[in-house]
Design a protein around this motif. Structure first.
Motif, PDB file in Angstrom:
ATOM      1  N   TRP A  55     -37.119 -13.053  44.373  1.00 46.47           N
ATOM      2  CA  TRP A  55     -37.917 -11.953  44.905  1.00 46.47           C
ATOM      3  C   TRP A  55     -37.489 -11.582  46.316  1.00 46.47           C
ATOM      4  O   TRP A  55     -37.615 -10.432  46.727  1.00 46.47           O
ATOM      5  N   GLN A  56     -36.993 -12.559  47.070  1.00 40.27           N
ATOM      6  CA  GLN A  56     -36.503 -12.251  48.411  1.00 40.27           C
ATOM      7  C   GLN A  56     -35.234 -11.404  48.313  1.00 40.27           C
ATOM      8  O   GLN A  56     -35.067 -10.443  49.063  1.00 40.27           O
ATOM      9  N   GLN A  57     -34.361 -11.750  47.370  1.00 41.05           N
ATOM     10  CA  GLN A  57     -33.105 -11.020  47.207  1.00 41.05           C
ATOM     11  C   GLN A  57     -33.313  -9.591  46.709  1.00 41.05           C
ATOM     12  O   GLN A  57     -32.616  -8.678  47.147  1.00 41.05           O
ATOM     13  N   ASP A  58     -34.259  -9.394  45.788  1.00 37.14           N
ATOM     14  CA  ASP A  58     -34.431  -8.049  45.216  1.00 37.14           C
ATOM     15  C   ASP A  58     -35.488  -7.208  45.931  1.00 37.14           C
ATOM     16  O   ASP A  58     -35.769  -6.085  45.533  1.00 37.14           O
ATOM     17  N   GLY A  59     -36.095  -7.740  46.997  1.00 37.86           N
ATOM     18  CA  GLY A  59     -37.046  -6.961  47.783  1.00 37.86           C
ATOM     19  C   GLY A  59     -38.485  -7.044  47.315  1.00 37.86           C
ATOM     20  O   GLY A  59     -39.367  -6.411  47.897  1.00 37.86           O
ATOM     21  N   THR A  60     -38.757  -7.832  46.279  1.00 39.25           N
ATOM     22  CA  THR A  60     -40.127  -7.932  45.763  1.00 39.25           C
ATOM     23  C   THR A  60     -41.064  -8.557  46.788  1.00 39.25           C
ATOM     24  O   THR A  60     -42.213  -8.124  46.913  1.00 39.25           O
TER      25      THR A  60
ATOM     26  N   VAL B 298     -41.108 -22.501  41.866  1.00 33.87           N
ATOM     27  CA  VAL B 298     -41.650 -21.629  42.919  1.00 33.87           C
ATOM     28  C   VAL B 298     -40.510 -21.120  43.800  1.00 33.87           C
ATOM     29  O   VAL B 298     -40.443 -19.930  44.125  1.00 33.87           O
ATOM     30  N   TYR B 299     -39.578 -22.008  44.145  1.00 37.89           N
ATOM     31  CA  TYR B 299     -38.454 -21.609  44.992  1.00 37.89           C
ATOM     32  C   TYR B 299     -37.572 -20.582  44.285  1.00 37.89           C
ATOM     33  O   TYR B 299     -37.107 -19.625  44.898  1.00 37.89           O
ATOM     34  N   THR B 300     -37.335 -20.777  42.989  1.00 41.69           N
ATOM     35  CA  THR B 300     -36.491 -19.837  42.242  1.00 41.69           C
ATOM     36  C   THR B 300     -37.080 -18.433  42.281  1.00 41.69           C
ATOM     37  O   THR B 300     -36.368 -17.452  42.528  1.00 41.69           O
ATOM     38  N   TYR B 301     -38.388 -18.334  42.039  1.00 41.97           N
ATOM     39  CA  TYR B 301     -39.038 -17.026  42.127  1.00 41.97           C
ATOM     40  C   TYR B 301     -38.958 -16.488  43.557  1.00 41.97           C
ATOM     41  O   TYR B 301     -38.675 -15.305  43.766  1.00 41.97           O
TER      42      TYR B 301
ATOM     43  N   ASN C  10     -47.645 -19.450  35.186  1.00 41.46           N
ATOM     44  CA  ASN C  10     -48.558 -18.403  35.631  1.00 41.46           C
ATOM     45  C   ASN C  10     -48.024 -17.816  36.944  1.00 41.46           C
ATOM     46  O   ASN C  10     -47.855 -18.535  37.928  1.00 41.46           O
ATOM     47  N   VAL C  11     -47.772 -16.519  36.951  1.00 37.25           N
ATOM     48  CA  VAL C  11     -47.173 -15.880  38.124  1.00 37.25           C
ATOM     49  C   VAL C  11     -48.117 -15.914  39.323  1.00 37.25           C
ATOM     50  O   VAL C  11     -47.671 -16.025  40.463  1.00 37.25           O
ATOM     51  N   ARG C  12     -49.418 -15.860  39.081  1.00 34.37           N
ATOM     52  CA  ARG C  12     -50.356 -15.937  40.204  1.00 34.37           C
ATOM     53  C   ARG C  12     -50.220 -17.288  40.903  1.00 34.37           C
ATOM     54  O   ARG C  12     -50.300 -17.365  42.133  1.00 34.37           O
ATOM     55  N   GLU C  13     -49.990 -18.351  40.162  1.00 33.43           N
ATOM     56  CA  GLU C  13     -49.792 -19.667  40.770  1.00 33.43           C
ATOM     57  C   GLU C  13     -48.478 -19.724  41.543  1.00 33.43           C
ATOM     58  O   GLU C  13     -48.384 -20.407  42.558  1.00 33.43           O
ATOM     59  N   ILE C  14     -47.470 -19.005  41.077  1.00 30.79           N
ATOM     60  CA  ILE C  14     -46.204 -18.902  41.809  1.00 30.79           C
ATOM     61  C   ILE C  14     -46.470 -18.237  43.160  1.00 30.79           C
ATOM     62  O   ILE C  14     -46.044 -18.724  44.212  1.00 30.79           O
ATOM     63  N   VAL C  15     -47.186 -17.120  43.127  1.00 25.55           N
ATOM     64  CA  VAL C  15     -47.500 -16.394  44.359  1.00 25.55           C
ATOM     65  C   VAL C  15     -48.341 -17.272  45.284  1.00 25.55           C
ATOM     66  O   VAL C  15     -48.090 -17.331  46.491  1.00 25.55           O
ATOM     67  N   ASN C  16     -49.325 -17.981  44.734  1.00 23.17           N
ATOM     68  CA  ASN C  16     -50.136 -18.881  45.558  1.00 23.17           C
ATOM     69  C   ASN C  16     -49.286 -20.001  46.155  1.00 23.17           C
ATOM     70  O   ASN C  16     -49.498 -20.405  47.299  1.00 23.17           O
TER      71      ASN C  16
END
Length: 144
Positions: free
Chosen positions: A78-83, A71-74, A40-46
């Motif tokens: 996301w840090q690399q691509d600016g997300t 979580v670290y992979t995302y 779940n992407v929301r859990e990744i963000v949390n």
């Protein structure tokens, strides 16, 4: 506020439903190739938000979040691509809009979800030092 995982306790760093709605369009879509997302992407963000809020090391992320490596992979992608910057900007824009809609310019009440810290990622000018060396994500530099 509900978490996307009802069996997990809520943490102060969890996004409110309104915050999630404001950043959901910013989340990159699932890739066409490879396996489908099972997390779940929301859990990744949390999980990312929890780590930024507490300053814990990745391996000490509580077990009720997705695995720390996921979580670290995302986070890294996301840090690399600016997300991450886009997510942070969307949350900050939502905070400013909600304050101006209420006519507030200063402090907010403790019950107000927009008063939660937004510790996602440092602004782009905080991600490198003067000689363009990357700043470690272990100790985030507060945004100015």
């Amino acid at each position: 506020m509900q978490t996307s995982n009802p069996r997990r306790p809520t943490y102060p760093s969890d996004l409110s439903d309104a915050q999630w709605r404001s950043i959901a369009p910013t989340i990159p879509p699932e890739r066409d190739l490879g396996r489908h997302r099972s997390t779940n992407v929301r859990e990744i963000v949390n999980g990312i938000n929890y780590r930024w809020s507490t300053g814990c090391v990745w391996r000490m992320l509580p077990h009720d979040f997705p695995p720390w490596g996921t979580v670290y992979t995302y986070f890294h992608r996301w840090q690399q691509d600016g997300t991450l910057k886009e997510l942070r900007d969307a949350l900050l824009a939502g905070r400013i809009e909600s304050r101006s809609a209420r006519g507030q310019t200063g402090t907010t009440s403790d019950s107000d979800h927009s008063s939660r810290p937004i510790p996602f990622a440092p602004s782009t000018d905080d991600t490198t030092t003067e000689n363009n060396q990357p700043v470690s994500d272990q100790f985030p530099v507060p945004a100015a």
